[in-house]
Design an enzyme around this catalytic site. Structure first.
Site, PDB file in Angstrom:
ATOM      1  N   ILE A  13       0.857  -1.197   0.000  1.00  0.00           N
ATOM      2  CA  ILE A  13       0.000   0.000   0.000  1.00  0.00           C
ATOM      3  C   ILE A  13       0.887   1.239   0.000  1.00  0.00           C
ATOM      4  CG2 ILE A  13      -1.846   1.211   1.203  1.00  0.00           C
ATOM      5  CD1 ILE A  13      -2.577  -1.301   2.673  1.00  0.00           C
ATOM      6  N   ASP A  14       0.720   2.095  -1.011  1.00  0.00           N
ATOM      7  CA  ASP A  14       1.421   3.381  -1.049  1.00  0.00           C
ATOM      8  C   ASP A  14       0.442   4.473  -0.643  1.00  0.00           C
ATOM      9  OD1 ASP A  14       3.706   2.121  -2.028  1.00  0.00           O
ATOM     10  OD2 ASP A  14       3.170   2.471  -4.124  1.00  0.00           O
ATOM     11  N   ILE A  15       0.868   5.291   0.294  1.00  0.00           N
ATOM     12  CA  ILE A  15      -0.065   6.303   0.819  1.00  0.00           C
ATOM     13  C   ILE A  15       0.525   7.702   0.745  1.00  0.00           C
ATOM     14  CG2 ILE A  15      -1.411   7.020   2.856  1.00  0.00           C
ATOM     15  CD1 ILE A  15      -0.360   3.719   3.282  1.00  0.00           C
TER      16      ILE A  15
END
Lengths: 202, 253
Positions: B129-131
């Site tokens: 997950i890239d946030i």
């Protein structure tokens, strides 16, 4: 020359690469003729217990392996699932194992509210239960593990190394010419190299 | 207990290694196979390779480079970038990688994670997950190496990944990437509270202290490190390094 049994399960390339790195010749094969001539055998394995035993049956290798292990008594090393197959059975499946060493495999069971995850994945230190030339020069050794089931041998004198994950479990077993290791030496740097070197020298 | 792991997360731009700042400003780091050789010598816990241009260039993983990496590596490996199909996963695992990393395809290819997980086991798959914070300061999920923003929150995606059967979740803060300012601890804590799969914290690590801080969050099993292990110091030249002794001092035995 070390013969690595290819029965369609497991990371054979990585084992071959590490043996090459330490200057030990190896062949990867499922040929009965070649296995009959083998001087030393590695039985690798990743995946499910029943799948592995069924593959060995399909390839008609069990009789050959029994002969090499029990009559010719050449050094044989099971790795990961290959180690579990040396025992009599596993909670994971219904197929019988090779049964060369008395004992079975059990799923990790922890008390509720535990932070421990299954599979057990990562690096663990191992502890010696008895001396053996295959674990010579092991001091502060750690190895990379990935598994949900663990071995439990019947006889204390078949217990070589233990590791702790929630509780102590058998991570290396031995009986005469037969050795088994739950962890992945081929992915454990110098620690794995030392183990393969010891095996090559036996 | 298994030892907590410190994992160099190395960025591939097709066949070369690069390092980014906030997912931009690619700086050349070196040749992948040579870097693996150095990390072997340094006895690194595990390596994670992410091809950050494969998806956006709509190309296959660079199998030639992956083969070279696998042949050199005596430690566990994971790979992510451009993975869309089960067949690709099979090839990568057969090459000698232990795990694949799925990011964009967790949304774009429904069912892929569940299929990989049921066939190869959950330990073979890391959900990534890239946030990034949006204009209003709200942290939302980005895909396609940060290029595409969604309105999904990290918490929702983390729960979804866990349900579908990933074995670990890699959480990368784009805002922190390459800054050497430490992990986004609030974000990591928040996600860790809603899932029970182990978490690999990533983005922003600049010191051993940063790793110690993130390891103090229960459930964080691993810390990704980038700039710190490929550069001498912030703003300085390339130097592949890994502070093994310091790492041994801060993790549980």
């Amino acid at each position: 020359m070390i013969t690595i049994i290819d029965y369609g399960l497991g990371n054979l390339g990585s084992i071959k690469n590490m043996l090459k790195r330490i200057g030990v010749k190896s062949e990867v094969t499922s040929s009965e003729t070649k296995i009959l001539k083998a001087k030393k055998i590695i039985l690798p394995g990743v995946g499910a217990y029943d799948t592995a035993m069924r593959r060995l049956k399909e390839l008609d290798l069990i009789k050959t392996l029994n002969k090499k292990a029990l009559e010719d008594k050449i050094p044989i090393m099971g790795v990961c699932l290959g180690m579990q197959l040396l025992l009599e059975s596993s909670e994971e499946g219904t197929e019988k194992g090779l049964g060369w060493i008395e004992g079975s495999c059990y799923k990790f069971k922890f008390k509720e509210n535990t932070e421990l995850k299954i599979p057990h994945m990562g690096w663990n230190f191992v502890f010696e239960k008895q001396s053996n030339s295959i674990i010579k020069n092991f001091e502060n050794f750690k190895f990379y593990f990935v598994h949900s089931y663990h071995a439990k041998v019947k006889n204390e004198n078949n217990k070589l190394l233990v590791a702790k994950y929630g509780y102590e479990f058998d991570c290396a077993v031995a009986k005469e010419n037969i050795y088994g290791f739950q962890f992945h030496p081929e992915k454990s740097h110098k620690f794995g190299m030392q183990l393969f070197q010891n095996f090559a020298k036996i | 207990m298994a030892l907590k792991r410190v994992i160099p997360t190395l960025l591939l731009k097709d066949s070369t290694l690069v390092k980014t700042i906030k997912f931009n400003k690619f700086q050349y780091v070196g040749d992948p196979a040579n870097t693996v050789k150095i990390f072997n010598e340094l006895e690194v816990d595990e390596l994670c390779f992410l091809d950050i241009t494969a998806t956006n260039e709509n190309r296959e993983p660079n199998y030639k480079v992956l083969k070279e990496i696998a042949e050199e590596s005596f430690m566990p490996l994971s790979y992510g970038g451009g993975i869309k199909s089960f067949e690709q996963v099979k090839s990568i695992l057969n090459m000698g990688f232990e795990k694949v990393v799925i990011n964009t395809s967790s949304l774009a290819q429904p069912g892929l994670i569940a299929k990989i997980s049921s066939y190869f086991g959950s330990q073979s798959i890391i959900g990534s997950i890239d946030i990034k914070s949006n204009w209003f300061g709200k942290k939302v999920v980005h895909t396609n190496s940060g290029k595409v923003h969604t309105d999904i929150t990290a918490l929702d995606l983390a729960k979804k990944l866990e349900q579908e059967g990933v074995g670990e979740i890699l959480i990368t803060s784009i805002d922190k990437d390459g800054t050497w300012k430490g992990y986004d601890l609030d974000l990591i804590k928040e996600i860790n509270d809603v899932v029970s799969v182990p978490i690999i914290a990533n983005g922003g690590c600049g010191s051993i202290e940063d790793i110690r801080n993130v390891f103090s969050i229960k459930g964080v099993q691993a810390a990704g490190v980038g700039s710190m292990v490929v550069f001498q110091k912030q703003g300085m030249g390339v130097l592949i390094n890994y502070p093994q002794k310091e790492i041994d001092n801060i993790r549980d035995a």
